[in-house]
Design a protein around this motif. Sequence first.
Motif, short mmCIF file in Angstrom:
data_model
loop_
_atom_site.label_atom_id
_atom_site.label_comp_id
_atom_site.label_asym_id
_atom_site.label_seq_id
_atom_site.Cartn_x
_atom_site.Cartn_y
_atom_site.Cartn_z
N ARG A 138 0.85 -1.18 0.00
CA ARG A 138 0.00 0.00 0.00
C ARG A 138 0.90 1.24 0.00
N LYS A 198 -7.28 -5.02 2.20
CA LYS A 198 -8.57 -4.76 2.84
C LYS A 198 -8.49 -4.52 4.35
N GLU A 211 -9.13 -0.80 4.95
CA GLU A 211 -10.52 -0.47 4.66
C GLU A 211 -11.46 -0.98 5.76
N GLN A 265 -10.84 7.07 2.55
CA GLN A 265 -11.00 5.62 2.60
C GLN A 265 -9.76 4.84 2.17
N ARG A 266 -8.67 5.52 1.82
CA ARG A 266 -7.47 4.83 1.35
C ARG A 266 -6.26 5.28 2.18
N TYR A 315 -3.35 6.12 1.29
CA TYR A 315 -2.52 7.19 0.73
C TYR A 315 -3.03 8.59 1.09
N GLU A 355 -1.56 -2.52 -4.51
CA GLU A 355 -2.98 -2.45 -4.21
C GLU A 355 -3.59 -1.09 -4.56
N ASP A 356 -2.82 -0.03 -4.41
CA ASP A 356 -3.37 1.32 -4.58
C ASP A 356 -3.01 1.90 -5.93
N SER A 383 -3.01 5.31 -6.62
CA SER A 383 -2.97 6.74 -6.34
C SER A 383 -2.05 7.46 -7.33
#
Length: 234
Positions: free
Chosen positions: A87, A100, A103, A119-120, A122, A156-157, A159
């Motif tokens: 992440r 997850k 989250e 919600q993330r 980053y 996973e992200d 951004s």
Amino acid sequence: MIFTHPQNRLRAKRFQLRVVLISFFSVFVLAVGLLMARLWGLSLPTAEFQHAFFSESPWYGAEVFTLAEAESIVKKNEQAILYLSVRLSADQVLFVQEPKVFETFISEGTLPAQDYKGQRPYFYDFAFLKKAFPGILPVEIFLEKFPRQRVILNIEDSSFDVHKITIEKIKKFSPEKRVVIQSHTDVVLKSIKEIQPLWAYGTSLPELMRALSFDSIGVLPAVQMRSDIFISRL
């Protein structure tokens, strides 16, 4: 009672026949097209991508989230492949964490309202995330701790600039020899591959869905896969 002129009935039957013939011809053309696409795909020459990551076999890999888990796996098999899900924090720290988990933590509502930013991960600095999840570590620690292990790096992200950050964080650990870049987000893989085309890449979720769609109509051989290795998370 309603009476229909014989000539009208004849016209109706002719029209129905035309519809049936057109439908049959359309299905026939479609079937021939699909068959030709399949045969074309099967006729294409295939060449194995020669990459150092694939030089050792048989493969044995495991998903790990802590150094202790990684050490345990490596002790069992020195050639083990480490699957690391990473992440991204707001201050551009790429860290290993189970998907997850963040989250779930946010959805449980345990975070004070004044600390909530999104919600993330980053949206939060690494120091803040470290307090909430003491076990998380930057991915560089894993790569440095296990310099001989091959790694599948699952991003996973998606951004902003995550592709540039990923390249910057791992470039000194010989990723061209020991790392496969994986992400379910297609644009992440494309962005990294544009900069580092000779690295090895896994399959994104859109690519998997496209392959399944073509397979459902029998023309999977005609699908051009951009990935170097098929990876599907069960």
